[in-house]
Design a protein around this motif. Sequence first.
Motif, short mmCIF file in Angstrom:
data_model
loop_
_atom_site.label_atom_id
_atom_site.label_comp_id
_atom_site.label_asym_id
_atom_site.label_seq_id
_atom_site.Cartn_x
_atom_site.Cartn_y
_atom_site.Cartn_z
N ILE A 50 37.88 66.18 38.98
CA ILE A 50 37.96 66.40 37.53
C ILE A 50 38.51 67.81 37.29
CG2 ILE A 50 36.66 66.59 35.37
CD1 ILE A 50 34.62 64.61 36.57
N VAL A 51 39.59 67.88 36.53
CA VAL A 51 40.19 69.16 36.16
C VAL A 51 40.04 69.33 34.65
CG1 VAL A 51 42.26 70.60 36.17
CG2 VAL A 51 41.85 69.01 38.07
N VAL A 52 39.40 70.40 34.23
CA VAL A 52 39.20 70.70 32.82
C VAL A 52 40.22 71.76 32.40
CG1 VAL A 52 37.58 71.58 31.08
CG2 VAL A 52 36.74 70.13 32.95
N VAL A 53 40.98 71.47 31.35
CA VAL A 53 41.95 72.45 30.84
C VAL A 53 41.26 73.34 29.83
CG1 VAL A 53 44.20 72.81 29.75
CG2 VAL A 53 43.80 70.76 31.14
N VAL A 54 41.22 74.64 30.12
CA VAL A 54 40.55 75.59 29.24
C VAL A 54 41.58 76.56 28.66
CG1 VAL A 54 38.30 75.44 30.39
CG2 VAL A 54 39.98 77.10 31.22
N PHE A 72 39.22 74.11 37.09
CA PHE A 72 39.71 74.57 35.79
C PHE A 72 41.19 74.94 35.86
CE2 PHE A 72 35.18 75.45 35.97
CZ PHE A 72 34.73 74.85 34.80
N ALA A 73 41.96 74.39 34.93
CA ALA A 73 43.34 74.80 34.72
C ALA A 73 43.38 75.58 33.41
CB ALA A 73 44.26 73.58 34.63
N VAL A 74 44.16 76.65 33.39
CA VAL A 74 44.19 77.51 32.19
C VAL A 74 45.47 77.27 31.41
CG1 VAL A 74 44.16 79.88 31.33
CG2 VAL A 74 42.77 79.26 33.34
N GLU A 89 49.28 70.24 37.09
CA GLU A 89 50.08 69.69 38.19
C GLU A 89 49.77 70.33 39.55
OE1 GLU A 89 54.63 68.24 39.18
OE2 GLU A 89 54.29 69.55 37.46
N PRO A 90 49.58 71.67 39.63
CA PRO A 90 49.29 72.26 40.95
C PRO A 90 48.04 71.70 41.62
CG PRO A 90 49.86 73.97 39.35
CD PRO A 90 49.72 72.70 38.58
N LEU A 182 54.18 59.43 38.11
CA LEU A 182 54.95 59.16 36.89
C LEU A 182 54.53 60.10 35.76
CD1 LEU A 182 55.08 55.27 36.90
CD2 LEU A 182 56.94 56.86 37.37
N LEU A 183 53.25 60.39 35.67
CA LEU A 183 52.77 61.29 34.61
C LEU A 183 53.50 62.63 34.68
CD1 LEU A 183 50.84 62.25 32.37
CD2 LEU A 183 49.15 62.73 34.16
N PHE A 184 53.47 63.27 35.83
CA PHE A 184 54.07 64.61 35.91
C PHE A 184 55.59 64.57 35.86
CE2 PHE A 184 49.80 65.43 37.75
CZ PHE A 184 49.37 66.31 36.77
N SER A 185 56.16 63.47 36.30
CA SER A 185 57.61 63.33 36.23
C SER A 185 58.07 63.22 34.77
CB SER A 185 58.02 62.08 37.02
OG SER A 185 59.30 61.66 36.67
N TYR A 186 57.40 62.38 33.98
CA TYR A 186 57.81 62.19 32.58
C TYR A 186 57.46 63.37 31.69
CZ TYR A 186 59.62 57.48 33.04
OH TYR A 186 60.40 56.39 33.37
N LEU A 187 56.41 64.10 32.03
CA LEU A 187 56.06 65.28 31.23
C LEU A 187 57.21 66.28 31.15
CD1 LEU A 187 52.37 66.01 32.31
CD2 LEU A 187 53.16 65.45 30.01
N LYS A 188 58.01 66.33 32.19
CA LYS A 188 59.13 67.28 32.23
C LYS A 188 60.20 66.95 31.20
CE LYS A 188 58.53 68.50 37.13
NZ LYS A 188 57.17 67.98 37.26
N HIS A 189 60.16 65.74 30.66
CA HIS A 189 61.20 65.31 29.71
C HIS A 189 60.73 65.33 28.26
CE1 HIS A 189 63.75 64.18 33.06
NE2 HIS A 189 62.70 63.56 33.60
#
Length: 246
Positions: A50-54, A72-74, A89-90, A182-189
Amino acid sequence: MSSSLSAIILAAGKGTRMKSDLPKVLHKVLGKTMISRVIDQAKQAGAQKIVVVVGYKKEMVIESLQGTDVQFAVQEEQLGTAHAVQQCEPFFQNWNGHILVLSGDVPLLTGETLQKLISRHQENDADATLLTAELENPHGYGRILRNADDTLKDIVEEKDADEEIRKIKEINSGIYIFKKELLFSYLKHVDNKNAQGEYYLPDVLPLMVRDNRKIYLQKAEQSEEIQGVNTVEQLKLAEEKLKRIV
């Protein structure tokens, strides 16, 4: 198909309509913070990571979640939900599977509803699956246009909807499961050509539909489960609804 499941929980916003300096996700519903409830939902659904974006007052949110086994992702600047997910993504470089995307301010969602969403996704080997709900008053929400096979044809935002489409009561809940690559690939567009100049996660869906990706729909049985908390009044309503459930 890989059965590995992770979750990204969006919890970076301030929540200005709460009229409080406390980060929105730290407001409590029946004595437990909204973000803690959403983490519980993800764990019940089987998320192994689980990654929480803060973002806003991130130290407070991180401190409140000590010992909960999350990462945690910032999001330094709040530039929209697609931008928030990109910050994760990392954490998934050497991981393959499926990613649930949840909002940290939706405390009434149940693990059972999420499991139904995941089952629909897995049974159809979907590229993405979207949780929808039917609202008596869908004003302000993106309307769902379905194909006959329960896949997504289109999402039409209120401002772009004609009179016929506005009669549709099925809406996008903002809760999804995607194949990770697919999620991270399409986010770039995704672009930010909108009034707010932000990058919005739902904008990946029309791009995927255009490429004939399989996006399935799962309707929540109880529409109140998917409703977010944006005001003090909505927080009180959530408490009252939760009292009836527990």
